[in-house]
Every structure is written in structure tokens, then in C-alpha cells.
Design a protein around this motif. Structure first.
Motif, short mmCIF file in Angstrom:
data_model
loop_
_atom_site.label_atom_id
_atom_site.label_comp_id
_atom_site.label_asym_id
_atom_site.label_seq_id
_atom_site.Cartn_x
_atom_site.Cartn_y
_atom_site.Cartn_z
N TYR A 44 -11.19 -11.51 0.95
CA TYR A 44 -9.73 -11.55 0.80
C TYR A 44 -9.24 -12.96 0.45
N ALA A 50 -6.24 -6.04 -1.96
CA ALA A 50 -6.59 -4.90 -1.09
C ALA A 50 -7.69 -4.06 -1.73
N LEU A 243 -7.79 -2.43 6.17
CA LEU A 243 -6.51 -3.05 5.85
C LEU A 243 -6.07 -4.07 6.90
N ILE A 246 -4.99 -7.55 5.86
CA ILE A 246 -3.63 -7.61 5.31
C ILE A 246 -2.61 -7.67 6.44
N GLY A 367 -8.06 1.16 0.98
CA GLY A 367 -7.72 0.06 0.08
C GLY A 367 -7.08 0.55 -1.21
N ALA A 370 -3.54 1.90 -0.38
CA ALA A 370 -2.66 0.76 -0.09
C ALA A 370 -2.29 0.02 -1.36
N HIS A 371 -3.24 -0.06 -2.30
CA HIS A 371 -2.97 -0.71 -3.59
C HIS A 371 -1.90 0.06 -4.36
N THR A 375 0.61 -0.99 2.13
CA THR A 375 -0.28 -0.93 3.29
C THR A 375 0.22 0.01 4.37
#
Length: 408
Positions: A44, A50, A243, A246, A367, A370-371, A375
Motif C-alpha cells: 500500500y 486498494a 481493507l 485503508i 479490494g 472497494a475500488h 471501502t
């Protein structure tokens, strides 16, 4: 708690080989978690993406999926202890590779993915061999207790590993990888000290029926199929751990050390539940208890999605981990009890892929979603999906839902 109950909870450690096995399980799991947290933070930091975090989970899962037929058959045809020693030798080498990479400073994420694939390949063979070896180390009547302690060792490591990995990574980017490498070396020593040896099996050319035997066996045992399916889709949809970096950096602003605490909290709940199950084991209505636990897992995941404070996130992760431990103990005990020893490697291999799918592939799914939608919405949607899966599986697998006792 009475002293008699406490003593009966520890009696499984009188078996020397199980004690060494459980110790190796704890140390290797600690190292894996340290490396996972440090590696995810490294990814990250390098990418800020993500999707890149999700891809790390995908590359960890692919070797187990690609080798599922071969790894299980190897575990049924070869000495499972020897397989574990070879696999952890490769794992130690991969951990040293992570250390060198962190020390030199990666310019691209692809070398990290390459080491994840090597690491995943070793685990693809180690997981079925380890699962199949466990029932050989304790009497049948103590298997449920052994599964509980084995799972507890793993979950305790998930408490210590992420917290320690995040802390050490915050001090120095190489330190977490260095300690993980040392722990893998000690794991090798413990596995070498196990005395159990597999009986000599007649060599035979493996046919297609041998390779797919685990899949066919699971299909014929609807209780096992139901338990694995429930876990697969519930955690696939509800797995939000990928996640957490994040959450740590962008939502809660708690840094790498805070990430380690977040990653540890599900295991705090799991170990607490494991301690309870060790002295008050599940005796009746175990199938219904499994579905209830998955439902609680989904609700806690939804709560995590709505969390905007560190304390709220910790509580949700704590409940999530406790619920998951109930499901884990029931699933693993059912699989071991319902499977003959000559099939345990192949069944464990398929089970490992399902577990990997629900974890590593679930990280990729989280991921990716969330992208696409953000999130917090991704976590909430995943929790709702977990609840739906529990309801559907309760209808599709009445044999599992109505199961009374674990060991019959």
C-alpha cells in the motif's frame, strides 16, 4: 471454572508429537501474520491502491487452487511430516527473500507478488499435509479438543503476529521480515522433532480417480460439503481484512501500529471463544450453532462497515473473530471425523482451497468492490451477503443444519 475442567482441557498436550505440532503451528502462524501485515503495508505504501492489496490476496490464493489435485494426493501418498519440513524450508527461503526486498527497497510491486506466489505454493502443499497429520497425533476421542487448541494456537498468533508486525515495521521496514524468518527456522526444528512417521504405502501410479478422489468424496458427504460451502461464501463475501490498511491510514488515521491492532482484534475474540470451547465444548445442536455463528459474523461485518471510530471497529472485529472460531471448530472437526485417513490429504487439500478462496480470494473480491464503490460500502454489502448465504445454506443443507453431536 473447576480444576477438573481446566485439567481436562489441557490433557491433549500429554501427547508429545501434538505439543510439538501445536508449537510449530503457533510460531509459523505468528510469522505468517507478521509477514502479511508488513507485506500489505509495503504494497500500500508503494502503490496507494486498494486493487493492489486485493491482487496480493489473489496471488496468494492461485497456487492452492492450481495445485489442489496434486497437493492432496501427495499428502496421502507421502510422509506428511516430511512434506511439512520441505514446505517450511521453502517458506523460510521466501521469507528471507522478503527481507532482502524490504532492505533494498522495491521499485515495483511485482517482485513482491512473485514472492507471494512462491510462499503460496509452499503453503498449498503444507496445508493439506498439516490438516491430515493432526488426527494421527491424538486419540479419536480427543480430536475435537485438539482441533480447538490447534485453532486457538493459530488465532493467538493472529493476535500477536499483526500487532508485532505492525510495530516492528513502524520501527524499521526490515525488522518484521527478519523476525518472521527466524520464527520459520524455529518452526522447522519443531517439525523435525515430531516422531510420528506415516506407514509405508505401496507405490502406485496415480490415475484420474486418485486425483479427483477428494472432490468426489466431499460431494458424497453432504455434511462436509455444506460446512465447506457455508464457510467459503460467507467469508468470501464478508472478508474485510484486506481493507484494514485503508481503514488504518485513511478512515481512522491510526498508522501501521494501529493496523496491527486492527488485524489482531478478530483473533482476540477467537482465542477468547476457543478458551471457552476448551472447557465447555459444543455438545448438542452443533449444526444450528454453526449457522448462528455465521449470522453473527455477517452482522459484525456490517457494523465494521459503518464504523468511524477506532473503538467501534475494534468491538466489531472482536465479535467477528469469536463467531468465526465457532464455525472453524465445527467445520474442522466434522471434516476430520467424517473422513478416512487414506483420504484426509485430498479432502484437506480441497478444504484448503475453499479456505483460501474465502480468505485470499475474498481479499481480492473486497479490494475490487472497494475500488468500484468505496471501502465502507463494500464492507457493508459483504456483511449483508454473508447473512444471505447463511439463510440459503440452512435451506440447502438440512443435514448440516440438523446435526446434533460433533463426534458420533
Amino acid at each position: 471454572m473447576s480444576s477438573e475442567a481446566s485439567s481436562s482441557g489441557w490433557k491433549v498436550f500429554k501427547h508429545r508429537d501434538f505439543a510439538f505440532y501445536c508449537g510449530a503451528r503457533f510460531l509459523s502462524a505468528t510469522a505468517i501474520q507478521m509477514q502479511t501485515v508488513a507485506g500489505s503495508w509495503l504494497v500500500y505504501d508503494l502503490t496507494g491502491s486498494a486493487l493492489a492489496l486485493g491482487l496480493a490476496g489473489l496471488f496468494a490464493f492461485l497456487p492452492a487452487a492450481g495445485l489442489v489435485l496434486v497437493s492432496g494426493l501427495v499428502a496421502d501418498r507421502r510422509d506428511r511430516r516430511a512434506i511439512l519440513i520441505v514446505c517450511y524450508a521453502v517458506t523460510t527461503a521466501a521469507a528471507f527473500g522478503f527481507l532482502l526486498l524490504a532492505w533494498t527497497g522495491p521499485r515495483s510491486v511485482w517482485p513482491i507478488y512473485g514472492l507471494i506466489v512462491i510462499f503460496g505454493t509452499a503453503r498449498a502443499f503444507a496445508n493439506p499435509a498439516g490438516q491430515a497429520l493432526l488426527p494421527n497425533l491424538v486419540p479419536r476421542e480427543e480430536l475435537s479438543l485438539a482441533v480447538t487448541w490447534n485453532s486457538s494456537a493459530w488465532q493467538t498468533a493472529i493476535i500477536l503476529g499483526p500487532a508485532l508486525g505492525g510495530l516492528l515495521y513502524g520501527v524499521d521496514g526490515t525488522l518484521a521480515f527478519a523476525v518472521a524468518t527466524v520464527l520459520f527456522v524455529v518452526t522447522l526444528g519443531l517439525l523435525a522433532a515430531i516422531r510420528h512417521r506415516a506407514p509405508v504405502r505401496a507405490a502406485a501410479r496415480a490415475g484420474w480417480a486418485d486425483l479427483v478422489g477428494g472432490i468426489q468424496f466431499i460431494r458424497s458427504k453432504r455434511i462436509i460439503l455444506g460446512a465447506i460451502t457455508l464457510d467459503l461464501f460467507a467469508v468470501l463475501l464478508g472478508g474485510a481484512t484486506a481493507l484494514l490498511p485503508i481503514y488504518a491510514r485513511d478512515i481512522l488515521a491510526i498508522g501501521a501500529s494501529g493496523l496491527g491492532v486492527l488485524r489482531s482484534m478478530p483473533a482476540v475474540g477467537a482465542v477468547s471463544m476457543a478458551a471457552l470451547l476448551a472447557v465447555r465444548p459444543l455438545r448438542r445442536r452443533t449444526g444450528a450453532r454453526m449457522f448462528q455463528a455465521v449470522g453473527v459474523f455477517g452482522i459484525a461485518t456490517i457494523g465494521l462497515g459503518f464504523s468511524t471510530s477506532f473503538a467501534a471497529a475494534l468491538i466489531c472485529l472482536l465479535v467477528l473473530g469469536a463467531a468465526d472460531m465457532v464455525s472453524v471448530v465445527i467445520r474442522h472437526t466434522l471434516i476430520q471425523i467424517e473422513t478416512s485417513d487414506d483420504m484426509r490429504g485430498r479432502v484437506a487439500s480441497v478444504n484448503s482451497v475453499f479456505i483460501g478462496a474465502s480468505n485470499e480470494l475474498g481479499e481480492f473480491e473486497s479490494g475490487l468492490v472497494a475500488h468500484l464503490i468505496g471501502t465502507a460500502p463494500a464492507v457493508v454489502v459483504g456483511g449483508i451477503g454473508t447473512l444471505a448465504v447463511a439463510l440459503l445454506c440452512a435451506k440447502w443443507f438440512p443435514e448440516l443444519r440438523d446435526r446434533d453431536r460433533l463426534v458420533t
